[in-house]
Design a protein around this motif. Structure first.
Motif, PDB file in Angstrom:
ATOM      1  N   SER A  30     -16.339  -1.415  -5.158  1.00 41.76           N
ATOM      2  CA  SER A  30     -15.306  -1.279  -6.186  1.00 41.76           C
ATOM      3  C   SER A  30     -13.997  -0.817  -5.589  1.00 41.76           C
ATOM      4  CB  SER A  30     -15.757  -0.269  -7.243  1.00 41.76           C
ATOM      5  OG  SER A  30     -14.727  -0.048  -8.184  1.00 41.76           O
ATOM      6  N   ALA A  31     -12.909  -1.393  -6.073  1.00 42.03           N
ATOM      7  CA  ALA A  31     -11.577  -0.885  -5.742  1.00 42.03           C
ATOM      8  C   ALA A  31     -11.302   0.327  -6.627  1.00 42.03           C
ATOM      9  CB  ALA A  31     -10.532  -1.968  -5.983  1.00 42.03           C
ATOM     10  N   PHE A  32     -10.459   1.220  -6.135  1.00 40.71           N
ATOM     11  CA  PHE A  32     -10.114   2.410  -6.909  1.00 40.71           C
ATOM     12  C   PHE A  32      -8.682   2.823  -6.608  1.00 40.71           C
ATOM     13  CE2 PHE A  32     -11.977   3.965  -2.959  1.00 40.71           C
ATOM     14  CZ  PHE A  32     -11.073   4.937  -2.545  1.00 40.71           C
ATOM     15  N   ALA A  33      -8.127   3.615  -7.500  1.00 46.05           N
ATOM     16  CA  ALA A  33      -6.824   4.251  -7.300  1.00 46.05           C
ATOM     17  C   ALA A  33      -7.062   5.756  -7.386  1.00 46.05           C
ATOM     18  CB  ALA A  33      -5.832   3.796  -8.363  1.00 46.05           C
ATOM     19  N   PHE A  34      -6.265   6.530  -6.644  1.00 43.37           N
ATOM     20  CA  PHE A  34      -6.470   7.977  -6.685  1.00 43.37           C
ATOM     21  C   PHE A  34      -5.157   8.737  -6.629  1.00 43.37           C
ATOM     22  CE2 PHE A  34      -6.437   7.031  -2.190  1.00 43.37           C
ATOM     23  CZ  PHE A  34      -5.808   8.121  -1.599  1.00 43.37           C
ATOM     24  N   LEU A  35      -5.230   9.981  -7.098  1.00 40.46           N
ATOM     25  CA  LEU A  35      -4.105  10.906  -7.091  1.00 40.46           C
ATOM     26  C   LEU A  35      -4.650  12.271  -6.694  1.00 40.46           C
ATOM     27  CD1 LEU A  35      -1.122  11.642  -7.858  1.00 40.46           C
ATOM     28  CD2 LEU A  35      -2.025  12.172 -10.136  1.00 40.46           C
ATOM     29  N   ASP A  36      -4.081  12.853  -5.640  1.00 38.94           N
ATOM     30  CA  ASP A  36      -4.428  14.201  -5.202  1.00 38.94           C
ATOM     31  C   ASP A  36      -3.187  15.073  -5.340  1.00 38.94           C
ATOM     32  OD1 ASP A  36      -6.939  13.286  -4.490  1.00 38.94           O
ATOM     33  OD2 ASP A  36      -6.450  13.069  -2.372  1.00 38.94           O
TER      34      ASP A  36
ATOM     35  N   ARG B 125       5.292  29.613   4.752  1.00 33.91           N
ATOM     36  CA  ARG B 125       4.721  30.526   3.768  1.00 33.91           C
ATOM     37  C   ARG B 125       3.686  29.854   2.883  1.00 33.91           C
ATOM     38  NH1 ARG B 125       9.831  32.963   0.958  1.00 33.91           N
ATOM     39  NH2 ARG B 125      11.070  32.073   2.580  1.00 33.91           N
ATOM     40  N   GLU B 126       4.044  28.743   2.297  1.00 40.04           N
ATOM     41  CA  GLU B 126       3.186  28.018   1.365  1.00 40.04           C
ATOM     42  C   GLU B 126       3.750  26.629   1.188  1.00 40.04           C
ATOM     43  OE1 GLU B 126       5.423  29.477  -2.697  1.00 40.04           O
ATOM     44  OE2 GLU B 126       3.445  30.262  -2.265  1.00 40.04           O
ATOM     45  N   GLY B 127       3.109  25.827   0.382  1.00 37.63           N
ATOM     46  CA  GLY B 127       3.632  24.489   0.172  1.00 37.63           C
ATOM     47  C   GLY B 127       2.969  23.778  -0.984  1.00 37.63           C
ATOM     48  N   ARG B 128       3.407  22.555  -1.178  1.00 35.44           N
ATOM     49  CA  ARG B 128       2.867  21.680  -2.223  1.00 35.44           C
ATOM     50  C   ARG B 128       2.513  20.348  -1.583  1.00 35.44           C
ATOM     51  NH1 ARG B 128       2.562  25.878  -4.157  1.00 35.44           N
ATOM     52  NH2 ARG B 128       3.814  26.791  -5.774  1.00 35.44           N
ATOM     53  N   MET B 129       1.532  19.656  -2.169  1.00 38.52           N
ATOM     54  CA  MET B 129       1.135  18.361  -1.627  1.00 38.52           C
ATOM     55  C   MET B 129       0.869  17.378  -2.752  1.00 38.52           C
ATOM     56  SD  MET B 129      -2.453  17.655  -2.031  1.00 38.52           S
ATOM     57  CE  MET B 129      -2.914  16.727  -0.633  1.00 38.52           C
ATOM     58  N   LEU B 130       1.090  16.101  -2.416  1.00 38.84           N
ATOM     59  CA  LEU B 130       0.823  14.999  -3.328  1.00 38.84           C
ATOM     60  C   LEU B 130       0.413  13.802  -2.488  1.00 38.84           C
ATOM     61  CD1 LEU B 130       1.094  13.608  -6.199  1.00 38.84           C
ATOM     62  CD2 LEU B 130       3.385  12.971  -5.454  1.00 38.84           C
ATOM     63  N   GLU B 131      -0.691  13.177  -2.867  1.00 42.56           N
ATOM     64  CA  GLU B 131      -1.106  11.921  -2.252  1.00 42.56           C
ATOM     65  C   GLU B 131      -1.455  10.962  -3.376  1.00 42.56           C
ATOM     66  OE1 GLU B 131      -4.293  12.589   0.527  1.00 42.56           O
ATOM     67  OE2 GLU B 131      -2.948  13.472   1.998  1.00 42.56           O
ATOM     68  N   ILE B 132      -0.973   9.748  -3.269  1.00 41.84           N
ATOM     69  CA  ILE B 132      -1.284   8.724  -4.254  1.00 41.84           C
ATOM     70  C   ILE B 132      -1.601   7.444  -3.487  1.00 41.84           C
ATOM     71  CG2 ILE B 132       1.161   8.132  -4.567  1.00 41.84           C
ATOM     72  CD1 ILE B 132       0.424   7.538  -7.540  1.00 41.84           C
TER      73      ILE B 132
END
Length: 190
Positions: free
Chosen positions: A113-119, A131-138
């Motif tokens: 199966s194909a899929f799409a994802f968001l982290d 110090r800290e951070g933010r992340m996004l993966e699509i």
């Protein structure tokens, strides 16, 4: 540290529950994804440093990543999970520890199966260089069986990380480095 221990415990619990007898070819119950990634960093921007220092050469910028995700299928086409990873960036040099929520949509309930994802998540302080951070993966990917009992995934994604940098004389959070790139992953589903 406590969050990391909880995530490791959740992953181990997921593994134990997943090993129960059911149809491996269906999108159901608990799962674990462990994946290895290469990220080609194509943009590095330093914000809040003044003129002349905002851009960085990305000629040799890259990262290697190891992530594990423990999740659950809410239905045959949608899953939600939590993940933890370790990223090693080169030029500029950063080691990051992302903690994130993983959302996946599968187009077919079946063996392949194909899929799409968001982290989406945070980057925990893993060194004194930030110090800290933010992340996004699509991204998008494909789940397949390499053998009768070996489930794998391959994916491509956009990767975005913003890190707030450490400076003894600096107290606000607008001095950041933003790392953007394209990631390629291969992994196993347990």
């Amino acid at each position: 540290m406590r969050t990391a221990i909880i995530l490791i415990f959740t992953t181990l619990l997921t593994q134990a529950l997943y090993s129960q007898d059911y149809d491996r070819y269906k999108n159901e119950r608990f799962f674990n994804i462990t994946k290895f990634s290469y990220i080609n960093v194509n943009d590095v921007v330093f914000d809040g440093f003044g003129t002349g220092e905002n851009n960085f050469s990305t000629e040799n910028s890259r990262a290697y990543s190891l992530q594990t995700i423990g999740g659950y299928f809410l239905n045959s086409n949608f899953s939600v999970g939590v993940g933890i990873g370790l990223d090693g960036y080169n030029e500029p040099d950063f080691n990051t520890l992302p903690l994130f929520i993983d959302l996946r949509g599968y187009f077919v309930d079946g063996k392949n199966s194909a899929f799409a994802f968001l982290d989406v998540g945070t980057v925990v302080k893993a060194s004194d260089s930030y110090r800290e951070g933010r992340m996004l993966e699509i991204g998008i990917g494909y789940k397949f069986f390499a053998a009768s009992n070996i489930a794998m995934i391959g994916s491509i994604n956009g990767s975005f990380k913003g890190l707030s940098l450490t400076d003894e004389n600096y107290t606000s959070s607008d001095r950041t480095v933003v790392l953007k790139g394209i990631g390629f992953s291969i992994g196993f589903i347990f």
